[in-house]
Design a protein around this motif. Structure first.
Motif, PDB file in Angstrom:
ATOM      1  N   MET A  81     -35.437  19.715  70.498  1.00 29.33           N
ATOM      2  CA  MET A  81     -35.780  20.274  71.784  1.00 29.33           C
ATOM      3  C   MET A  81     -37.154  19.753  72.191  1.00 29.33           C
ATOM      4  O   MET A  81     -38.052  19.656  71.373  1.00 29.33           O
ATOM      5  N   LYS A  82     -37.308  19.417  73.462  1.00 32.88           N
ATOM      6  CA  LYS A  82     -38.571  18.895  74.000  1.00 32.88           C
ATOM      7  C   LYS A  82     -39.369  20.013  74.655  1.00 32.88           C
ATOM      8  O   LYS A  82     -38.827  21.014  75.086  1.00 32.88           O
ATOM      9  N   GLN A  83     -40.668  19.814  74.740  1.00 28.50           N
ATOM     10  CA  GLN A  83     -41.549  20.780  75.373  1.00 28.50           C
ATOM     11  C   GLN A  83     -42.271  20.106  76.519  1.00 28.50           C
ATOM     12  O   GLN A  83     -42.729  18.964  76.404  1.00 28.50           O
ATOM     13  N   ILE A  84     -42.416  20.824  77.635  1.00 29.27           N
ATOM     14  CA  ILE A  84     -43.146  20.328  78.802  1.00 29.27           C
ATOM     15  C   ILE A  84     -44.245  21.342  79.113  1.00 29.27           C
ATOM     16  O   ILE A  84     -43.977  22.532  79.235  1.00 29.27           O
ATOM     17  N   ASN A  85     -45.469  20.876  79.242  1.00 23.81           N
ATOM     18  CA  ASN A  85     -46.591  21.729  79.627  1.00 23.81           C
ATOM     19  C   ASN A  85     -47.012  21.350  81.034  1.00 23.81           C
ATOM     20  O   ASN A  85     -47.265  20.179  81.319  1.00 23.81           O
ATOM     21  N   VAL A  86     -47.109  22.341  81.896  1.00 23.19           N
ATOM     22  CA  VAL A  86     -47.455  22.100  83.295  1.00 23.19           C
ATOM     23  C   VAL A  86     -48.565  23.064  83.690  1.00 23.19           C
ATOM     24  O   VAL A  86     -48.473  24.262  83.435  1.00 23.19           O
ATOM     25  N   ARG A  87     -49.595  22.539  84.314  1.00 23.63           N
ATOM     26  CA  ARG A  87     -50.673  23.392  84.807  1.00 23.63           C
ATOM     27  C   ARG A  87     -50.435  23.654  86.296  1.00 23.63           C
ATOM     28  O   ARG A  87     -50.124  22.748  87.055  1.00 23.63           O
ATOM     29  N   VAL A  88     -50.575  24.927  86.670  1.00 32.31           N
ATOM     30  CA  VAL A  88     -50.439  25.318  88.076  1.00 32.31           C
ATOM     31  C   VAL A  88     -51.615  26.208  88.440  1.00 32.31           C
ATOM     32  O   VAL A  88     -52.227  26.837  87.573  1.00 32.31           O
ATOM     33  N   ASP A  89     -51.920  26.271  89.730  1.00 29.99           N
ATOM     34  CA  ASP A  89     -53.023  27.133  90.147  1.00 29.99           C
ATOM     35  C   ASP A  89     -52.567  28.595  90.161  1.00 29.99           C
ATOM     36  O   ASP A  89     -51.383  28.904  89.986  1.00 29.99           O
ATOM     37  N   ASP A  90     -53.508  29.497  90.348  1.00 33.54           N
ATOM     38  CA  ASP A  90     -53.227  30.934  90.284  1.00 33.54           C
ATOM     39  C   ASP A  90     -52.185  31.374  91.308  1.00 33.54           C
ATOM     40  O   ASP A  90     -51.339  32.222  91.013  1.00 33.54           O
ATOM     41  N   GLU A  91     -52.240  30.813  92.498  1.00 35.70           N
ATOM     42  CA  GLU A  91     -51.301  31.195  93.552  1.00 35.70           C
ATOM     43  C   GLU A  91     -49.870  30.810  93.184  1.00 35.70           C
ATOM     44  O   GLU A  91     -48.938  31.598  93.350  1.00 35.70           O
ATOM     45  N   VAL A  92     -49.694  29.603  92.673  1.00 35.52           N
ATOM     46  CA  VAL A  92     -48.369  29.156  92.252  1.00 35.52           C
ATOM     47  C   VAL A  92     -47.873  30.010  91.093  1.00 35.52           C
ATOM     48  O   VAL A  92     -46.718  30.451  91.067  1.00 35.52           O
ATOM     49  N   HIS A  93     -48.755  30.283  90.139  1.00 39.72           N
ATOM     50  CA  HIS A  93     -48.363  31.102  88.992  1.00 39.72           C
ATOM     51  C   HIS A  93     -47.933  32.498  89.441  1.00 39.72           C
ATOM     52  O   HIS A  93     -46.932  33.037  88.941  1.00 39.72           O
ATOM     53  N   ALA A  94     -48.650  33.075  90.382  1.00 40.51           N
ATOM     54  CA  ALA A  94     -48.288  34.403  90.886  1.00 40.51           C
ATOM     55  C   ALA A  94     -46.906  34.373  91.542  1.00 40.51           C
ATOM     56  O   ALA A  94     -46.100  35.300  91.365  1.00 40.51           O
ATOM     57  N   GLY A  95     -46.636  33.317  92.272  1.00 42.48           N
ATOM     58  CA  GLY A  95     -45.318  33.183  92.896  1.00 42.48           C
ATOM     59  C   GLY A  95     -44.209  33.048  91.862  1.00 42.48           C
ATOM     60  O   GLY A  95     -43.135  33.660  91.986  1.00 42.48           O
ATOM     61  N   ILE A  96     -44.462  32.277  90.821  1.00 41.61           N
ATOM     62  CA  ILE A  96     -43.482  32.112  89.749  1.00 41.61           C
ATOM     63  C   ILE A  96     -43.276  33.443  89.024  1.00 41.61           C
ATOM     64  O   ILE A  96     -42.141  33.824  88.725  1.00 41.61           O
ATOM     65  N   GLU A  97     -44.359  34.146  88.762  1.00 40.56           N
ATOM     66  CA  GLU A  97     -44.247  35.457  88.109  1.00 40.56           C
ATOM     67  C   GLU A  97     -43.403  36.419  88.939  1.00 40.56           C
ATOM     68  O   GLU A  97     -42.556  37.138  88.404  1.00 40.56           O
ATOM     69  N   ALA A  98     -43.635  36.435  90.241  1.00 40.60           N
ATOM     70  CA  ALA A  98     -42.894  37.342  91.119  1.00 40.60           C
ATOM     71  C   ALA A  98     -41.403  36.999  91.129  1.00 40.60           C
ATOM     72  O   ALA A  98     -40.549  37.888  91.053  1.00 40.60           O
ATOM     73  N   ARG A  99     -41.082  35.717  91.223  1.00 48.62           N
ATOM     74  CA  ARG A  99     -39.667  35.309  91.226  1.00 48.62           C
ATOM     75  C   ARG A  99     -39.011  35.592  89.885  1.00 48.62           C
ATOM     76  O   ARG A  99     -37.857  36.005  89.829  1.00 48.62           O
ATOM     77  N   ALA A 100     -39.731  35.361  88.811  1.00 45.03           N
ATOM     78  CA  ALA A 100     -39.192  35.637  87.478  1.00 45.03           C
ATOM     79  C   ALA A 100     -38.919  37.132  87.323  1.00 45.03           C
ATOM     80  O   ALA A 100     -37.849  37.530  86.844  1.00 45.03           O
ATOM     81  N   ALA A 101     -39.858  37.956  87.756  1.00 48.42           N
ATOM     82  CA  ALA A 101     -39.676  39.405  87.664  1.00 48.42           C
ATOM     83  C   ALA A 101     -38.479  39.857  88.495  1.00 48.42           C
ATOM     84  O   ALA A 101     -37.683  40.681  88.044  1.00 48.42           O
ATOM     85  N   ALA A 102     -38.351  39.304  89.690  1.00 49.11           N
ATOM     86  CA  ALA A 102     -37.224  39.664  90.556  1.00 49.11           C
ATOM     87  C   ALA A 102     -35.885  39.281  89.922  1.00 49.11           C
ATOM     88  O   ALA A 102     -34.870  39.944  90.143  1.00 49.11           O
ATOM     89  N   ALA A 103     -35.892  38.212  89.129  1.00 50.94           N
ATOM     90  CA  ALA A 103     -34.678  37.757  88.452  1.00 50.94           C
ATOM     91  C   ALA A 103     -34.485  38.443  87.108  1.00 50.94           C
ATOM     92  O   ALA A 103     -33.495  38.193  86.417  1.00 50.94           O
TER      93      ALA A 103
END
Length: 78
Positions: free
Chosen positions: A1-23
């Protein structure tokens, strides 16, 4: 299995967190699913075909199956 590390700013991370929580998913599981969906060629072909169908047949579909309140469609012909 491969691993990918991606850096995002706080705003993008908050959006991802919100979508993940909704799902009902963790951020990691949600990000993994989004990336897997993007890598899925069959999904992309399906979406492209769907867009083509809409471009070609949207007017005919709306005319035949319009909602009863729209004043269009077979119910109005009766």
């Amino acid at each position: 299995m491969k691993q990918i590390n991606v850096r995002v700013d706080d705003e993008v991370h908050a959006g991802i967190e919100a979508r993940a929580a909704a799902a009902g998913m963790t951020v990691q599981a949600y990000a993994k699913q989004v990336l897997a969906d993007e890598a899925n060629d069959v999904r992309h072909r399906f979406l492209t075909a769907g867009a083509h169908f809409v471009d070609e047949f949207a007017d005919a579909f709306a005319e035949e199956f319009a909602s009863p309140n729209s004043g269009r469609g077979p119910a109005d012909a009766a």
